[in-house]
Design an enzyme around this catalytic site. Structure first.
Site, PDB file in Angstrom:
ATOM      1  N   ARG A 123      77.386 -13.015  32.342  1.00 23.54           N
ATOM      2  CA  ARG A 123      78.040 -12.680  31.073  1.00 23.54           C
ATOM      3  C   ARG A 123      79.390 -11.985  31.277  1.00 23.54           C
ATOM      4  NH1 ARG A 123      74.814  -9.486  26.490  1.00 23.54           N
ATOM      5  NH2 ARG A 123      74.912  -7.991  28.148  1.00 23.54           N
ATOM      6  N   ASP A 146      74.825  -3.327  27.683  1.00 26.29           N
ATOM      7  CA  ASP A 146      76.001  -2.921  26.942  1.00 26.29           C
ATOM      8  C   ASP A 146      75.795  -2.846  25.415  1.00 26.29           C
ATOM      9  OD1 ASP A 146      78.859  -2.674  27.379  1.00 26.29           O
ATOM     10  OD2 ASP A 146      78.984  -4.513  26.180  1.00 26.29           O
ATOM     11  N   GLY A 170      68.927  -8.323  26.466  1.00 27.99           N
ATOM     12  CA  GLY A 170      68.416  -9.216  27.517  1.00 27.99           C
ATOM     13  C   GLY A 170      67.414  -8.502  28.403  1.00 27.99           C
ATOM     14  N   ASP A 215      72.974  -8.144  34.953  1.00 30.33           N
ATOM     15  CA  ASP A 215      74.400  -8.428  35.166  1.00 30.33           C
ATOM     16  C   ASP A 215      75.146  -7.356  35.963  1.00 30.33           C
ATOM     17  OD1 ASP A 215      73.880 -10.590  33.534  1.00 30.33           O
ATOM     18  OD2 ASP A 215      74.606  -9.596  31.727  1.00 30.33           O
ATOM     19  N   ASP A 248      76.770  -4.918  34.864  1.00 31.61           N
ATOM     20  CA  ASP A 248      78.117  -4.783  34.285  1.00 31.61           C
ATOM     21  C   ASP A 248      78.344  -3.477  33.537  1.00 31.61           C
ATOM     22  OD1 ASP A 248      76.364  -5.399  32.272  1.00 31.61           O
ATOM     23  OD2 ASP A 248      77.651  -6.858  31.282  1.00 31.61           O
ATOM     24  N   ARG A 294      66.772  -9.112  19.845  1.00 32.69           N
ATOM     25  CA  ARG A 294      68.085  -8.771  19.326  1.00 32.69           C
ATOM     26  C   ARG A 294      67.886  -8.515  17.831  1.00 32.69           C
ATOM     27  NH1 ARG A 294      69.667 -12.041  23.994  1.00 32.69           N
ATOM     28  NH2 ARG A 294      70.846 -10.523  25.219  1.00 32.69           N
ATOM     29  N   THR A 308      69.835  -4.294  32.964  1.00 36.46           N
ATOM     30  CA  THR A 308      70.483  -5.607  32.835  1.00 36.46           C
ATOM     31  C   THR A 308      70.664  -6.225  34.211  1.00 36.46           C
ATOM     32  OG1 THR A 308      72.594  -6.711  32.387  1.00 36.46           O
ATOM     33  CG2 THR A 308      72.712  -4.359  32.638  1.00 36.46           C
TER      34      THR A 308
HETATM   35  P1  ADP Z   1      72.344  -6.101  25.708  1.00 36.56           P
HETATM   36  O1  ADP Z   1      71.821  -4.737  25.453  1.00 36.56           O
HETATM   37  O2  ADP Z   1      71.569  -6.840  26.734  1.00 36.56           O
HETATM   38  O3  ADP Z   1      73.838  -6.087  25.944  1.00 36.56           O
HETATM   39  P2  ADP Z   1      72.829  -7.239  23.019  1.00 36.56           P
HETATM   40  O4  ADP Z   1      74.301  -7.219  23.148  1.00 36.56           O
HETATM   41  O5  ADP Z   1      72.187  -8.434  22.438  1.00 36.56           O
HETATM   42  O6  ADP Z   1      72.068  -6.975  24.392  1.00 36.56           O
HETATM   43  O7  ADP Z   1      72.434  -5.972  22.111  1.00 36.56           O
HETATM   44  C1  ADP Z   1      71.086  -5.666  21.840  1.00 36.56           C
HETATM   45  C2  ADP Z   1      70.933  -5.081  20.471  1.00 36.56           C
HETATM   46  O8  ADP Z   1      71.662  -3.840  20.373  1.00 36.56           O
HETATM   47  C3  ADP Z   1      71.490  -5.908  19.325  1.00 36.56           C
HETATM   48  O9  ADP Z   1      70.612  -6.945  18.921  1.00 36.56           O
HETATM   49  C4  ADP Z   1      71.640  -4.876  18.233  1.00 36.56           C
HETATM   50  O10 ADP Z   1      70.402  -4.593  17.601  1.00 36.56           O
HETATM   51  C5  ADP Z   1      72.085  -3.649  19.031  1.00 36.56           C
HETATM   52  N1  ADP Z   1      73.545  -3.551  18.965  1.00 36.56           N
HETATM   53  C6  ADP Z   1      74.465  -4.195  19.703  1.00 36.56           C
HETATM   54  N2  ADP Z   1      75.725  -3.918  19.310  1.00 36.56           N
HETATM   55  C7  ADP Z   1      75.593  -3.070  18.255  1.00 36.56           C
HETATM   56  C8  ADP Z   1      76.515  -2.413  17.351  1.00 36.56           C
HETATM   57  N3  ADP Z   1      77.835  -2.578  17.481  1.00 36.56           N
HETATM   58  N4  ADP Z   1      75.997  -1.617  16.398  1.00 36.56           N
HETATM   59  C9  ADP Z   1      74.673  -1.432  16.262  1.00 36.56           C
HETATM   60  N5  ADP Z   1      73.761  -2.042  17.058  1.00 36.56           N
HETATM   61  C10 ADP Z   1      74.197  -2.830  18.022  1.00 36.56           C
END
Ligand code: ADP
Length: 326
Positions: free
Chosen positions: A175, A106, A14, A131, A133, A75, A129
């Protein structure tokens, strides 16, 4: 440990206001310390597909005041698979990138932790972020700006809520974290905040109706954190319509406008400090840590700690809100 000559930087997940200020800080601090910098576009996607560009100081000129991210964000499903991460590593080698700075939430830091473990690549995370969080840092890049955006919106909603003598549920992002809702409610002078952290303990809606929404008030504003746990503003409004039909209730979902806008001074400053610290950390031999700020000091938080622990929300804030909304 091999010396680091070139770093790659990406924004992932995000978006958050202040990411550009962070990109600028990482780039300039790296170049200042004699390192080369490569900008990786669209988060991990750009690492997997090789969408990578050498960055000079001019590439980050005139961006400190802009919301969004010039590197774009995305993503990336491929990166969650071993095959996708193998391609990412191949591209890193091809581009001679020795270390990564990842700006994201996260999920992005979870990806960094896994990648760093698999390929022994030094990774530094910056908490980007709205959030707020992430554990181990008092604040995250984008949170303050989002809070101020919420404030602007709620101030306007208050005008119409008062004119019509209505009860308004304003849904904000988060979130599963109530920081925006709770601090937004305090700053906006709202009557209550309904947040996931306390949803399992009490029926916050019933409590609010019982304690907060007095007949002496001709309007009321409640901030609701968007979350399956709270049920969101729409579900709460439905409940009010059914259980307390005497109230004229309306919903306003702020949505993506909370992610945009000029970053506040606070977000630009923490992004600049954290970005500079990320390069210092790499040069000191740190790896697999998130840069945080606690008690106004830079701290290094191991990825495992930042991701796994839930950041606690202070009950004191709820008391402040309750005692001021009489
Ligand atoms: P944020 O960083 O805002 O929490 P996301 O949860 O969408 O956003 O995670 C962003 C990107 O990080 C994902 O699209 C993916 O490419 C990578 N990612 C998230 N979780 C994992 C995981 N368990 N293993 C590998 N890559 C991950």
């Amino acid at each position: 440990m091999a010396t680091i000559k070139c770093i790659g930087i990406l924004t992932s997940g995000g978006d958050a206001p202040g990411m550009n200020a962070a990109i600028r800080a990482v780039t300039r601090a790296a170049i200042y310390n004699g390192l080369r910098v490569k900008g990786i576009y669209r988060g991990y996607k750009g690492l997997v597909t090789g969408e990578i560009l050498e960055f000079k100081t001019q590439n980050v000129s005139n961006i400190i005041h802009q919301g969004g991210t010039i590197l774009k964000t995305a993503r990336c499903k491929e990166f969650t698979t071993p095959e996708g991460r193998a391609l990412a590593y191949e591209n890193m080698r091809k581009e001679e990138i020795d270390a990564l700075v990842i700006i994201g939430g996260d999920g992005s830091l979870t990806g960094a932790r896994i990648f760093a473990q698999e390929y022994d690549v030094p990774c530094i995370g910056l908490p980007g972020t709205i959030d707020n969080d992430l554990y181990g840092t008092d604040t995250t890049i984008g949170y303050d700006t989002a809070l101020n955006t919420i404030l602007d919106a709620v101030d306007k909603i208050r005008d119409t809520a008062t004119s019509h003598e209505r009860l308004f549920f304003v849904e904000v992002m988060g979130r599963d974290a109530g920081f925006l809702a709770l601090n937004g409610a305090i700053a906006a002078g709202a009557e209550a905040a309904i947040i996931p952290e306390f949803s399992t303990e009490v029926d916050q809606l019933a409590e609010f109706i019982k304690n907060g929404f007095r007949k002496s008030k001709n309007s009321s504003i409640v901030l609701v954190a968007e979350s399956d746990i709270t049920g969101g503003a729409m579900a709460l409004a439905e409940r009010v319509k059914n259980e307390y039909p005497q109230y004229d209730v309306r919903v306003s979902i702020l949505g993506h406008l909370q992610r945009g806008g000029r970053p506040t001074a606070h977000d630009r400053i923490i992004a600049s400090r954290m970005g500079t610290a990320s390069i210092e950390a790499l040069m000191e031999g740190q790896r697999n840590v998130m840069i945080g700020i606690e008690h106004d000091e830079i701290v290094y938080v191991p990825f495992t700690k930042a991701i796994k622990n839930d950041k606690p929300i202070k009950k004191e804030l709820v008391n402040v809100l309750n005692s001021l909304s009489i």
